[in-house]
Design an enzyme around this catalytic site. Structure first.
Site, PDB file in Angstrom:
ATOM      1  N   VAL A 183       1.008  -1.026   0.228  1.00 23.73           N
ATOM      2  CA  VAL A 183      -0.029   0.310  -0.490  1.00 23.73           C
ATOM      3  C   VAL A 183       0.750   1.237  -0.316  1.00 23.73           C
ATOM      4  O   VAL A 183       2.044   1.353   0.888  1.00 23.73           O
ATOM      5  CB  VAL A 183      -1.073   0.395   1.241  1.00 23.73           C
ATOM      6  CG1 VAL A 183      -1.532   1.460   1.488  1.00 23.73           C
ATOM      7  CG2 VAL A 183      -1.845  -0.698   1.566  1.00 23.73           C
TER       8      VAL A 183
ATOM      9  N   ARG B  65     -15.108 -11.937   6.008  1.00 23.68           N
ATOM     10  CA  ARG B  65     -14.588 -12.734   6.495  1.00 23.68           C
ATOM     11  C   ARG B  65     -13.041 -13.112   7.377  1.00 23.68           C
ATOM     12  O   ARG B  65     -12.211 -13.900   7.506  1.00 23.68           O
ATOM     13  CB  ARG B  65     -14.172 -13.592   5.669  1.00 23.68           C
ATOM     14  CG  ARG B  65     -16.061 -14.814   4.867  1.00 23.68           C
ATOM     15  CD  ARG B  65     -15.506 -15.983   5.316  1.00 23.68           C
ATOM     16  NE  ARG B  65     -14.647 -16.574   4.237  1.00 23.68           N
ATOM     17  CZ  ARG B  65     -14.642 -16.945   2.720  1.00 23.68           C
ATOM     18  NH1 ARG B  65     -15.434 -16.806   2.179  1.00 23.68           N
ATOM     19  NH2 ARG B  65     -13.152 -17.215   1.652  1.00 23.68           N
TER      20      ARG B  65
END
Length: 466
Positions: A29, A136
């Site tokens: 990132v 999840r």
């Protein structure tokens, strides 16, 4: 532990690279500056050596999911997604801080702050579930903070649709925050396993550690899995955490999924109840109305969008008494995600509603869909059931109205009208109102079906106690 070197930042048209923000197992990132409109953004770039056709598809799924959900004020906003010139997929996202994941480990977070975060993230999870999406990977490091201090849920990279049946070997997991049935490979994920993960995340923010992590023993993967699947949830170990909150989290982390709260919003309501017991203003839970543009006027070509009414706007009405309907969720009329200004505006508006001088007290008893503005031209229809026999019970200055379900169909809602006040759309057969002691509150309830209202109930009134 050796760490890999970050990848080279790609050359992206219209963006200027600034620096690395972080690295993960599949992506880096970077901080970029977008040239027009000029703003700083976070760009998530897949690693070249892991980009396979399957990974490309997963990345595309993440981009699509986050784009669909990021109008929610507590879900990270995605501005665009594409593939760089060197073949690496990338996401351009709102720039947020990841300090919460470090902060809860080094300092004691206030209980009120943790409850606020849990309710807001819980409403984001509920919104995803209503769209058929499981996250999840709910955990503290996937909760980021905007420049305005608002928590947002990020990283839908291993999300799956509720209707899908992915194979277990394609599912990643973060062991400390994964439910027992997921760790035991009984399911790749369910709504109930997400309830477990939200509770475990809330526990972690309070305790400064994951629920089954020990400070004086081994915390290997096998050790953690053994404790999560067999041991009882340990006490948080803080004098300022009420027993009621610990009980809510213990229930949410039951080994048996059937014993947990059966939805994220059910857990959110219980956390809001704890806020009330602590004397806090309950945090607003933002969940969109299923049919937020249901109202029409007599001219079919002239349609009116139903919008939420902010507490401040309601307070400005002359002659209004200080009473507010309790609602578990405020209706949000989403207006798209096309610009940073829109994204920031949604969050500022959400926080303004939660901190206005006269606040909507959130119901812990109803599945409300918010204080709704005037609904125009809903005509009666004899084929729609009518509510009868409304009962009223007083709990101090709170009045709880209840009635029997007259036979709602999927998509039907109750429209609760407080005399002289707002209308609320909800599915629950209970409605709570916070009123000034001695104030008389009257309500009528009408079933709304496909934009049409049936006959209203008889008006039921009650007086608030001390």
């Amino acid at each position: 532990m050796a760490r890999r070197r970050p990848s080279e930042p790609p050359i992206l048209p219209g963006f200027s690279h600034i620096r690395l923000l972080g690295s993960g197992g599949f992506a880096d990132v970077f901080l970029y500056e977008q040239n027009m409109p000029r703003r700083q953004v976070a760009v998530k770039v897949m690693l070249a050596d892991v980009v396979t056709e399957n990974v490309r598809q997963m990345f595309q799924v993440e981009a699509n999911l986050m784009a669909q959900l990021s109008s929610h004020p507590s879900i990270l906003t995605v501005y665009q997604a594409s593939i760089s010139a060197d073949g690496r997929p990338y996401l351009v996202m709102e720039l947020c801080s990841a300090q919460l994941a470090e902060r809860y480990r080094r300092e004691r977070l206030p209980v009120a702050e943790v409850l606020r975060i849990a309710v807001q993230i819980g409403s984001a999870i509920e919104t995803a579930h209503r769209q058929g999406v499981l996250h999840r990977d709910i955990k503290p490091s996937n909760i980021l903070t905007t420049a305005y201090g608002h928590p947002v849920l990020s990283d839908f990279g291993i999300a799956a649709t509720l209707s899908a049946a992915p194979t277990h070997d394609t599912v990643g997991m973060s062991i400390p925050w994964s439910a027992p049935e997921v760790l035991l490979d009984r399911t790749p994920g369910t709504v109930q396993s997400e309830v477990w993960s939200l509770a475990a995340t809330t526990y972690s923010l309070l305790a400064g550690r994951s629920p089954f992590e020990v400070t004086d023993g081994p915390n290997t993967s096998d050790e953690l899995i053994g404790r999560i699947t067999r041991a009882r949830v340990p006490a948080i170990g803080r004098d300022d955490v009420p027993e009621a909150l610990e009980a809510v989290l213990r229930r949410a982390m039951s080994k048996d999924p059937a014993k947990r709260q059966q939805s994220a919003i059910e857990l959110v309501r219980e956390l809001q109840r704890v806020e009330l017991e602590l004397g806090l203003v309950p945090t607003q839970a933002d969940v969109a109305v299923d049919d937020w543009a249901l109202a029409t006027v007599s001219d079919p070509g002239d349609r009116t969008i139903v919008r939420a009414v902010t507490p401040a706007a309601a307070a400005a009405r002359p002659g209004r008494r200080r009473r507010r309907a309790l609602a578990a969720e405020t209706a949000v009329a989403a207006e798209g995600t096309g610009s940073a200004t829109a994204g920031a505006g949604r969050r500022v508006a959400a926080r303004s509603r939660a901190t206005a001088a006269v606040l909507v007290v959130v119901s812990l008893l109803v599945v409300g869909l918010g204080a709704i503005g005037t609904v125009l031209a809903l005509q009666g229809d004899d084929g729609i059931p009518r509510v009868t026999g409304i009962q009223a019970a007083r709990d101090g200055s709170t009045i709880v109205f209840a009635w029997d379900d007259p036979g709602l169909l999927d998509g039907d809602t109750f429209r609760v009208q407080v005399a002289g006040g707002e209308q609320t759309l909800q599915r629950s057969t209970e409605f709570a109102v916070a009123a000034v002691p001695g104030d008389r509150v009257c309500v009528t309830v009408t079933v709304v079906r496909e934009g049409r209202a049936g006959a209203p109930s008889s008006e039921r009134c009650a007086e608030a106690g001390e």
